[in-house]
Design a protein around this motif. Structure first.
Motif, short mmCIF file in Angstrom:
data_model
loop_
_atom_site.label_atom_id
_atom_site.label_comp_id
_atom_site.label_asym_id
_atom_site.label_seq_id
_atom_site.Cartn_x
_atom_site.Cartn_y
_atom_site.Cartn_z
N THR A 23 42.99 38.78 34.41
CA THR A 23 42.45 37.18 34.98
C THR A 23 42.63 37.26 33.55
O THR A 23 43.33 35.55 33.52
N ARG B 202 48.54 41.37 38.10
CA ARG B 202 46.86 41.36 37.14
C ARG B 202 45.32 41.95 37.76
O ARG B 202 45.06 42.77 37.25
N THR B 203 45.90 42.82 39.27
CA THR B 203 44.58 43.22 39.83
C THR B 203 44.59 44.79 39.08
O THR B 203 43.68 45.44 39.10
N VAL C 17 41.38 34.08 43.05
CA VAL C 17 39.96 33.53 42.49
C VAL C 17 39.91 32.85 41.02
O VAL C 17 39.47 32.59 40.29
N GLY C 18 40.78 34.20 40.34
CA GLY C 18 41.40 34.07 38.45
C GLY C 18 41.28 32.44 38.35
O GLY C 18 40.98 31.31 37.51
N ASP D 236 48.62 37.94 40.89
CA ASP D 236 47.78 38.27 41.52
C ASP D 236 47.83 39.69 41.47
O ASP D 236 47.02 41.15 40.96
N SER E 79 40.10 43.64 42.82
CA SER E 79 39.84 44.94 42.35
C SER E 79 38.39 45.63 42.90
O SER E 79 37.94 46.37 42.93
N SER F 297 45.65 43.55 45.40
CA SER F 297 45.24 42.20 44.69
C SER F 297 43.75 41.84 45.05
O SER F 297 42.84 41.15 44.43
N ASN G 138 43.49 45.35 35.78
CA ASN G 138 41.70 44.66 36.23
C ASN G 138 41.37 45.88 35.97
O ASN G 138 40.25 46.42 35.80
N GLY H 177 36.27 40.35 42.68
CA GLY H 177 37.38 41.19 41.98
C GLY H 177 37.94 40.50 43.81
O GLY H 177 38.00 41.49 44.24
N VAL H 178 38.49 39.22 44.25
CA VAL H 178 39.12 39.76 45.29
C VAL H 178 40.19 38.45 45.24
O VAL H 178 40.39 37.79 43.79
N1 ASP Z 1 42.70 39.45 42.33
C1 ASP Z 1 41.65 39.75 40.79
C2 ASP Z 1 41.52 40.58 41.17
O1 ASP Z 1 40.61 41.59 42.39
C3 ASP Z 1 40.97 39.02 40.52
C4 ASP Z 1 42.02 37.75 39.92
O2 ASP Z 1 42.33 37.08 38.78
O3 ASP Z 1 41.65 36.56 41.20
O4 ASP Z 1 40.74 41.47 39.68
#
Ligand code: ASP
Length: 444
Positions: free
Chosen positions: A322, A399-400, A366-367, A396, A285, A283, A403, A362-363
């Motif tokens: 995100t 979507r990561t 956070v989105g 999450d 990036s 999860s 991303n 990218g953690v």
């Molecule tokens: N976890 C997603 C990422 O690291 C960011 C997020 O959408 O919270 O790309």
């Protein structure tokens, strides 16, 4: 031949993931909400949750994530310095930056528009009860002005210590430029940086080999603790986000890649499997960045001069997945709270969510925090986030993966258009694969 060689890395990661999910479900069933439950084994009582879930799984997973993150700062700094100082002329840097940022913003805007269209057509928030909201403490999202100011480092060592990616990127680019302009001293230093970069990439390879175990621990812990009850009541929201994520990851990217580069999207998607799996299981990036870098340079054939810039930048500012969640969530919350959004509001959502993605680190998770900024822009109650927080973990993860795939796709487009692309590597199904297994024999 060892087992490792027989089974490819992707297959081993998938096996690790599936085994982790299975074990997670098993523990969830055995514990069934009773955290104190013990297993008596030869007269010895073993506290299941404390020993396994909070013990082995937690520690194993955290060590895996930490060791990936450990590489991010040195990797970004070193390879970006190499990349910048190897650019033939400094004017190409501006062009490269312009193209990359432009493409990241455009793909994000496409993603969020798709998401909002789907949400408006399906209406995931119609008939949802507001009372189902969990508690959500609103934390302050940074202002747009602050997001821009924060790009420039006042102390590069502090930026590295904090892992502030945009600041590290700015410093590395300036440092690399100065090296390119310094003649002999710059050349000598460049040789050292190139060697450093090779060594760090080797470390990435070694860690990738441990991924099946890391992924097992992460999944086992997650699926022991994950509650699926909320998914049922939010099935429509969950389904819309998931469908648009999958559509964007598989269809939009394929179409954009084919149109802009003529490259075969199926080869691209096949080669992206490992990086997407890493994104899914971590999860993050950021934590996945070393793997994305390895995939983009060694399997997809983008030269380091481009990839060293596009990949870290993408992991920091490009969050199509995100943005998709934010687009659907905004419409969902508006529907639940019976707020009518105007066309101007929709455009505002597209604009702010696209810009918010720049500030989204990218953690994990956070989105959702940045969603607060989008909601505030159009006057929606930020507390609405509490409605969807329960199902966010699985989204999450997905979507990561999207991303990360978006970062790699834009890297291919920019690499191709800058003639920094090796078609033979892209076409070779085995490119980079032989590097995946590490031979330790000569150490003995
Ligand atoms: N976890 C997603 C990422 O690291 C960011 C997020 O959408 O919270 O790309």
């Amino acid at each position: 031949m060892s087992n490792n060689k027989k089974m490819g890395l992707t297959a081993r990661i998938v096996v690790g993931m599936a085994a982790g999910i299975l074990v997670g479900f098993l523990f969830k069933a055995i514990l069934s909400g009773q955290d104190e439950r013990e297993l008596v084994f030869f007269g010895l009582s073993i506290p299941l949750k404390a020993l396994f879930v909070d013990g082995v799984f937690h520690v194993g997973g955290e060590i895996f994530i930490a060791s990936l993150k450990m590489l991010v700062v040195p990797l970004v700094f070193v390879s970006l310095v190499c990349g910048t100082c190897s650019l033939s002329d400094t004017s190409s840097l501006g062009r490269l930056g312009g193209k990359t940022i432009g493409l990241y913003l455009i793909t994000t805007a496409v993603a969020i528009s798709l998401a909002m269209t789907a949400a408006l057509l399906i209406g995931p928030g119609k008939g949802v009860d507001m009372q189902s909201a969990a508690r959500f403490d609103v934390s302050e999202a940074p202002s747009l002005a602050q997001v821009f100011i924060n790009i420039f480092p006042s102390n590069p060592i502090a930026s590295m210590a904090q892992g502030n990616m945009l600041q590290i990127i700015v410093f590395a680019v300036l440092f690399g430029l100065a090296m390119a302009l310094s003649g002999k001293p710059g050349e000598r230093l460049a040789a050292v940086f190139t060697d450093l970069s090779d060594v760090i990439m080797k470390l990435v390879t070694i860690l990738m080999n441990l991924a099946p175990y890391g992924v097992f621990f992460l999944m086992a812990k997650l699926f022991t603790t994950l509650g699926f009850e909320t998914i049922a009541s939010l099935a429509k929201y969950f389904g819309v986000v998931l469908t648009v994520l999958i559509f964007h990851g598989l269809v939009s990217y394929s179409v954009i890649l084919k149109l802009l580069t003529g490259l075969n999207p199926l080869i691209f998607l096949r080669k992206m499997r490992d990086a997407a799996l890493f994104g899914f299981s971590t999860s993050s990036s950021n934590a996945t960045m070393p793997v994305t870098m390895e995939t983009v340079t060694k399997k997809l054939g983008v030269k380091n001069s481009v990839a060293s810039f596009t990949v870290p930048l993408g992991a920091t500012i490009n969050m199509d997945g995100t943005a998709i969640m934010q687009g659907v969530a905004t419409i969902f919350i508006a529907q639940v709270f019976l707020v009518d959004l105007t066309m101007g509001d929709y455009l505002m959502v597209i604009l702010t969510a696209t810009l918010a993605s720049i500030g989204t680190a990218g953690v994990p998770g956070v989105g959702l925090i940045m969603l607060a900024m989008v909601l505030q822009q159009v006057g929606l109650p930020v507390e609405g986030i509490a409605l969807i927080i329960g199902v966010d973990r699985l989204l999450d993860m997905t979507r990561t993966a999207v991303n990360v795939t978006g970062d790699a796709m834009v890297s291919c487009i920019v690499g191709k258009s800058e003639q920094q692309f090796d078609q033979a590597v892209f076409d070779d199904a085995n490119a980079g694969v032989k590097d995946e297994s590490v031979d330790f024999h000569h150490l003995r």
